[in-house]
Scaffold this active site. Structure first.
Site, PDB file in Angstrom:
ATOM      1  N   LYS A  82      -3.503   2.342   4.415  1.00 32.82           N
ATOM      2  CA  LYS A  82      -3.181   3.439   3.476  1.00 32.82           C
ATOM      3  C   LYS A  82      -4.405   4.184   2.941  1.00 32.82           C
ATOM      4  O   LYS A  82      -4.453   4.584   1.791  1.00 32.82           O
ATOM      5  CB  LYS A  82      -2.364   2.914   2.284  1.00 32.82           C
ATOM      6  CG  LYS A  82      -1.136   2.104   2.671  1.00 32.82           C
ATOM      7  CD  LYS A  82      -0.437   1.568   1.451  1.00 32.82           C
ATOM      8  CE  LYS A  82       0.368   0.337   1.773  1.00 32.82           C
ATOM      9  NZ  LYS A  82       1.065  -0.239   0.657  1.00 32.82           N
ATOM     10  N   ASP A 102       5.614  -7.211  -2.643  1.00 33.00           N
ATOM     11  CA  ASP A 102       6.629  -6.320  -3.245  1.00 33.00           C
ATOM     12  C   ASP A 102       8.067  -6.731  -2.914  1.00 33.00           C
ATOM     13  O   ASP A 102       8.971  -6.503  -3.714  1.00 33.00           O
ATOM     14  CB  ASP A 102       6.373  -4.847  -2.890  1.00 33.00           C
ATOM     15  CG  ASP A 102       6.265  -4.588  -1.395  1.00 33.00           C
ATOM     16  OD1 ASP A 102       6.322  -5.556  -0.600  1.00 33.00           O
ATOM     17  OD2 ASP A 102       6.113  -3.419  -1.006  1.00 33.00           O
TER      18      ASP A 102
END
Length: 450
Positions: free
Chosen positions: A158, A194
Site C-alpha cells: 500500500k 482486521d
C-alpha cells in the site's frame, strides 16, 4: 438455432451453482482447512490457517478505558474506547491523521516517532495523557505473529516503504518510539488482524460471535478453533483451550482446486492482475473484481450481438471502467425503473442502449453477485459445520456486504441450506478500531488486569 435468450443463458450458466456444487465447494475448502491446521501438511496448504493468539471473545465482564491504533493506509487513527461492564456497546472518540508520503517512504524510526507524536496530541486533546491505558494495534500489513503482542512485518504494501521495519517486531518499534518521547505511557497488549477485529467488534452484543468475515475490496474469514485441532500452534496450551484462526481464505484455489469452476472471465481477470495465480477464491468474490467481471461478460455478449446491437464503446473496452458500486446500484433499481441502469450505461458511452439491454445488464450483475454470495456462503458453511455448534453469530464487514441490496439475504438463505445450525449474520462496525480495543480488553481480563 439457439434464441438470443438461450445464448445469454449459456454465457451466464457457469456463474449459477446448484446445491450439490455448493456442497462440493464446501467439502473442498474443509479439506484445505484441515491441511492448513496440520503441521505436516501446512507448508503445502493454500489456506494458511494462521493462529492469532486471540484466545477468547468478550463475556460482558470487560470494563475500563483502552486505546486503539489503526494503521492500514495513508491515514491512521487513534481511538479511546470506554467499556462499561455488561454494556452491549462501547463509547469511543477518535481522530484521524494523514501520514505524509515522506514519512511513509522514510525511515522506520521517523514513521513510529510520527505515530507516537500523533498519539500524544490525541491524549492531550482528550485530557488523558497522564493515564496509562492498554492499547490494541491494528496493523494491516502482512505479518508473522509470534505472540499476542509480537508481530514481525513480512513486507510493506500500500505504498509504504519505511526502511528498517521489514523483519522487525512492530510492537517493539512502537514501544521504543513512545519511550523516546517520555511524555506518556501505554501498555501495548495486542497486535490485531482486521478480520479478527471484525469478529470481536460484535462480541459485546452477542457472545456467540465466533466467526469474522470480510467481503469488501478483498475477502477473508477467521473463527474460534479448538486448540487440540491446531497442530501448528506454538503458544502455551491450557485454558482457554481455543484460539482464533485467521484463515487467509482468499488464497483457496491457488493449487487448482477451483479450476473447474473458473470461467474464461475469471481467468482473464487473473491474467491481468498484479498477483497472477494468487488469491483465486478472492478474485471470484470480492469487490475489487466484481465490476470487472460484469464488464468482461458484457463485452463477450456484445461480440455475440446479444446486447447494445453489437456496438461497444471505448469505456466498455477499457479495463476497470465498470465499477463494482454500479452492480449494487443496478440491482437496487426498482422494478420497471430503467433510469439508474440507463444512466450508468450512458456514462460508459453506451448511449444506444435499449430497455431490453438494461434488463440483460441487470441479469449479468445478478449472476456475478449471486455467485459471489454463494461462494462466501459455502465458505462460512464449511466453518460452521467444522465448529459443530447449535448456534453461532458471524461478524461481517466490507463494502460488498454492506452496500449490495441482496447479499445478506442470499447468504442467509444459502447458509440455511448448507448447515444444520442457527447462524446469525451481524454487521460489524469498526473492527479495526473498536475490535482492536475489545481484543485488548479480553486479553486484560484473561491476565487479570482489567
Amino acid at each position: 438455432m439457439a434464441s438470443k435468450e438461450e445464448k445469454i443463458d449459456l454465457i451466464l450458466r457457469p456463474f449459477r451453482y446448484d446445491n450439490d456444487t455448493l456442497q462440493d465447494i464446501l467439502g473442498r475448502l474443509h479439506k484445505e482447512m484441515e491441511k492448513g491446521l496440520k503441521k505436516e501438511t501446512n507448508p503445502d496448504a493454500t489456506v494458511k490457517m494462521l493462529a492469532t493468539y486471540v484466545r477468547a471473545v468478550p463475556d460482558g465482564t470487560e470494563s475500563g478505558d483502552f486505546l486503539a491504533l489503526d494503521l492500514g493506509g495513508s491515514n491512521f487513527r487513534v481511538l479511546h474506547v470506554h467499556i462499561e461492564k455488561g454494556a452491549k456497546d462501547v463509547r469511543l472518540q477518535s481522530d484521524s491523521y494523514a501520514i505524509p508520503e515522506s514519512i511513509m517512504t522514510g525511515s522506520g524510526e521517523q514513521l513510529f516517532d510520527y505515530i507516537a507524536d500523533c498519539m500524544a496530541k490525541f491524549l492531550e486533546k482528550i485530557g488523558m495523557k497522564e493515564k496509562k491505558m492498554a492499547l490494541g494495534f491494528t496493523f494491516s500489513f502482512p505479518c508473522k505473529q509470534r505472540g499476542l503482542d509480537c508481530a514481525s512485518l513480512i513486507k510493506w504494501t500500500k505504498g509504504f516503504s519505511a526502511a528498517g521495519v521489514e523483519g522487525e517486531d512492530v510492537v517493539r518499534l512502537l514501544r521504543d518510539a513512545i519511550k523516546r518521547r517520555g511524555d506518556f505511557d501505554t501498555d501495548v497488549v495486542a497486535v490485531v488482524n482486521d478480520t479478527v477485529g471484525t469478529m470481536m467488534a460484535c462480541g459485546l452484543a452477542d457472545h456467540d460471535c465466533l466467526i469474522g468475515l470480510i467481503v469488501g475490496t478483498g475477502s477473508n474469514a477467521c473463527y474460534m478453533e479448538k486448540l487440540d485441532n491446531v497442530e501448528i500452534w506454538e503458544g502455551e496450551r491450557g485454558e482457554p483451550n481455543q484460539v482464533v484462526v485467521n484463515m487467509e481464505w482468499g488464497a483457496f484455489g491457488e493449487d487448482g482446486a477451483l479450476d473447474d469452476l473458473r470461467t474464461p472471465y475469471d481467468r482473464e481477470i487473473d491474467e491481468h492482475s498484479i498477483n497472477r495465480g494468487q488469491q483465486i477464491y478472492e478474485k471470484m468474490i470480492s469487490g475489487m473484481y466484481m465490476g470487472e467481471l460484469v464488464r468482461l461478460v458484457l463485452l463477450e455478449m456484445t461480440k455475440q450481438m446479444l446486447v447494445f446491437g453489437g456496438r461497444t464503446s471505448t469505456d466498455l473496452e477499457t479495463r476497470g471502467t465498470f465499477q463494482t458500486k454500479y452492480v449494487s446500484e443496478i440491482e437496487e433499481e426498482p422494478i420497471g425503473d430503467k433510469n439508474p441502469t440507463m444512466k450508468i450505461l450512458h456514462s460508459l458511452g453506451l448511449k444506444h442502449a435499449t430497455e431490453t439491454d438494461c434488463e440483460t445488464v441487470k441479469e449479468v450483475c445478478r449472476a456475478v453477485s449471486t455467485r459471489a454470495a454463494h461462494l462466501v456462503s459455502a465458505g462460512i458453511s464449511a466453518i460452521v459445520n467444522k465448529m459443530g455448534r447449535e448456534r453461532v453469530a458471524v461478524g461481517v464487514d466490507g463494502s460488498v456486504y454492506k452496500y449490495h441490496p441482496h447479499f445478506k439475504e442470499l447468504m442467509t438463505q444459502t447458509i440455511d441450506k448448507l448447515t444444520h445450525c442457527d447462524v446469525k449474520l451481524m454487521l460489524s462496525e469498526d473492527g479495526s478500531g473498536k475490535g482492536a480495543a475489545l481484543v485488548t480488553a479480553v486479553a486484560c481480563r484473561l491476565a487479570g488486569k482489567s
